[in-house]
Design a protein around this motif. Structure first.
Motif, PDB file in Angstrom:
ATOM      1  N   LYS A  30      12.267 -13.183  -5.517  1.00 44.23           N
ATOM      2  CA  LYS A  30      12.418 -11.888  -6.335  1.00 44.23           C
ATOM      3  C   LYS A  30      11.420 -11.101  -6.389  1.00 44.23           C
ATOM      4  N   ASN A  31      10.062 -11.732  -6.547  1.00 43.16           N
ATOM      5  CA  ASN A  31       8.865 -11.119  -6.989  1.00 43.16           C
ATOM      6  C   ASN A  31       8.098 -10.804  -5.933  1.00 43.16           C
ATOM      7  N   SER A  32       8.361 -11.008  -4.561  1.00 40.08           N
ATOM      8  CA  SER A  32       7.659 -10.995  -3.380  1.00 40.08           C
ATOM      9  C   SER A  32       7.602  -9.360  -3.107  1.00 40.08           C
ATOM     10  N   GLY A  33       8.174  -8.684  -3.291  1.00 39.84           N
ATOM     11  CA  GLY A  33       8.313  -7.157  -2.774  1.00 39.84           C
ATOM     12  C   GLY A  33       8.481  -6.925  -1.488  1.00 39.84           C
ATOM     13  N   ASP A  34       7.554  -6.021  -0.945  1.00 38.48           N
ATOM     14  CA  ASP A  34       7.851  -5.865   0.692  1.00 38.48           C
ATOM     15  C   ASP A  34       6.822  -6.823   1.229  1.00 38.48           C
ATOM     16  N   LYS A  68       2.692  -7.263   0.794  1.00 40.27           N
ATOM     17  CA  LYS A  68       1.920  -5.969   0.617  1.00 40.27           C
ATOM     18  C   LYS A  68       1.213  -6.041  -0.714  1.00 40.27           C
ATOM     19  N   ASN A  69      -0.206  -5.525  -0.765  1.00 40.59           N
ATOM     20  CA  ASN A  69      -0.997  -5.549  -1.992  1.00 40.59           C
ATOM     21  C   ASN A  69      -0.458  -4.167  -2.839  1.00 40.59           C
ATOM     22  N   LYS A  70      -0.089  -4.227  -4.113  1.00 36.80           N
ATOM     23  CA  LYS A  70       0.484  -3.099  -4.910  1.00 36.80           C
ATOM     24  C   LYS A  70      -0.774  -2.160  -5.007  1.00 36.80           C
ATOM     25  N   GLY A  71      -0.190  -0.962  -4.905  1.00 36.19           N
ATOM     26  CA  GLY A  71      -1.372   0.132  -4.915  1.00 36.19           C
ATOM     27  C   GLY A  71      -2.291   0.456  -3.717  1.00 36.19           C
ATOM     28  N   ASN A  76      -2.034   0.912   5.925  1.00 37.28           N
ATOM     29  CA  ASN A  76      -3.163  -0.104   6.211  1.00 37.28           C
ATOM     30  C   ASN A  76      -2.929  -1.558   5.551  1.00 37.28           C
ATOM     31  N   ASN A  77      -2.303  -2.444   6.065  1.00 38.77           N
ATOM     32  CA  ASN A  77      -2.268  -3.761   5.576  1.00 38.77           C
ATOM     33  C   ASN A  77      -3.334  -4.814   5.997  1.00 38.77           C
ATOM     34  N   PHE A  78      -4.422  -4.197   6.284  1.00 36.35           N
ATOM     35  CA  PHE A  78      -5.528  -5.193   6.665  1.00 36.35           C
ATOM     36  C   PHE A  78      -5.893  -5.985   5.473  1.00 36.35           C
ATOM     37  N   ASN A  79      -5.786  -5.508   4.181  1.00 38.22           N
ATOM     38  CA  ASN A  79      -6.195  -6.190   3.122  1.00 38.22           C
ATOM     39  C   ASN A  79      -5.119  -6.972   2.321  1.00 38.22           C
ATOM     40  N   ASP A  80      -3.906  -6.926   2.921  1.00 38.42           N
ATOM     41  CA  ASP A  80      -2.796  -7.618   2.053  1.00 38.42           C
ATOM     42  C   ASP A  80      -3.007  -8.957   2.433  1.00 38.42           C
ATOM     43  N   LYS A  81      -2.424  -9.624   1.391  1.00 41.46           N
ATOM     44  CA  LYS A  81      -2.612 -11.315   1.444  1.00 41.46           C
ATOM     45  C   LYS A  81      -1.861 -11.618   2.399  1.00 41.46           C
ATOM     46  N   LYS A  82      -2.196 -12.668   3.277  1.00 39.14           N
ATOM     47  CA  LYS A  82      -1.418 -13.243   4.347  1.00 39.14           C
ATOM     48  C   LYS A  82      -1.324 -14.840   4.167  1.00 39.14           C
ATOM     49  N   LEU A 117      -9.880 -11.726  11.799  1.00 34.36           N
ATOM     50  CA  LEU A 117      -8.925 -11.496  11.068  1.00 34.36           C
ATOM     51  C   LEU A 117      -8.756 -12.758   9.706  1.00 34.36           C
ATOM     52  N   ASN A 118      -9.858 -13.240   9.527  1.00 28.97           N
ATOM     53  CA  ASN A 118      -9.868 -14.218   8.429  1.00 28.97           C
ATOM     54  C   ASN A 118      -9.933 -13.710   7.118  1.00 28.97           C
ATOM     55  N   LYS A 119      -9.503 -12.677   6.809  1.00 29.38           N
ATOM     56  CA  LYS A 119      -9.657 -12.018   5.504  1.00 29.38           C
ATOM     57  C   LYS A 119      -8.258 -12.346   4.507  1.00 29.38           C
ATOM     58  N   ASN A 120      -8.534 -12.506   3.390  1.00 30.69           N
ATOM     59  CA  ASN A 120      -7.250 -12.716   2.569  1.00 30.69           C
ATOM     60  C   ASN A 120      -6.247 -13.602   3.210  1.00 30.69           C
ATOM     61  N   ILE A 121      -6.520 -14.742   3.884  1.00 29.73           N
ATOM     62  CA  ILE A 121      -5.582 -15.667   4.319  1.00 29.73           C
ATOM     63  C   ILE A 121      -5.421 -16.962   3.546  1.00 29.73           C
TER      64      ILE A 121
END
Length: 162
Positions: A30-34, A68-71, A76-82, A117-121
């Protein structure tokens, strides 16, 4: 190798996979958002991973989860947590499943490194085995922790909320 060719041929519709009575399912909390959840059956002859590494032990699934990171910038989803999950649905040979996941992890990590692509993985691994066949799970969990991979060992089915 272009990333778009890496997995398109083996994309699975939906967020679950079943093989020989064993199942992996990923659901949104429920908290995962987009979030985006994609399943790829990479142990398939159409897989570029399998084609480029025919002698390698490849696990069954590569599961991609992006939250998706909030804010952040919507475009640009490059910095989103994966969350990248490697899964093997196995009978009783847990040791072989461990080797398949390790080798697949090394292969993919190198491919992602080359594509920057190894950022935020965060890496996870799932092994679903036949009932009663998992002996000494802590040994395997410690082994994966050395590579910064969280290991989930279950019998018959696993449902993971992200």
């Amino acid at each position: 190798m272009p990333m778009n060719n890496l997995l398109f041929n083996v994309l699975i519709h939906g967020t679950s996979y079943e093989e020989n009575g064993k199942k992996v399912k990923i659901t949104k909390s429920k908290n995962s958002g987009d979030s985006t959840i994609l399943f790829f059956h990479i142990d398939d002859n159409n897989s570029i991973i399998k084609q480029n590494n025919p002698r390698d032990k490849i696990c069954d699934l590569f599961i991609y989860v992006s939250n998706k990171n909030k804010g952040g910038n919507k475009n640009n989803n490059f910095n989103d947590k994966k969350l990248l999950i490697l899964a093997e649905l196995k009978g009783s040979d847990i040791k072989h499943a461990v080797e398949q996941i390790k080798q697949t992890h090394t292969t993919l990590k190198n491919m992602f490194k080359n594509a920057n692509l190894n950022k935020n993985i965060e890496w996870n691994a799932i092994i679903v085995a036949s009932g009663g066949s998992i002996k000494n799970p802590k040994k395997y969990q410690k082994e994966f922790a050395k590579s910064k991979i969280k290991l989930i060992l279950k019998t018959n089915a696993v449902e993971l909320q992200v």
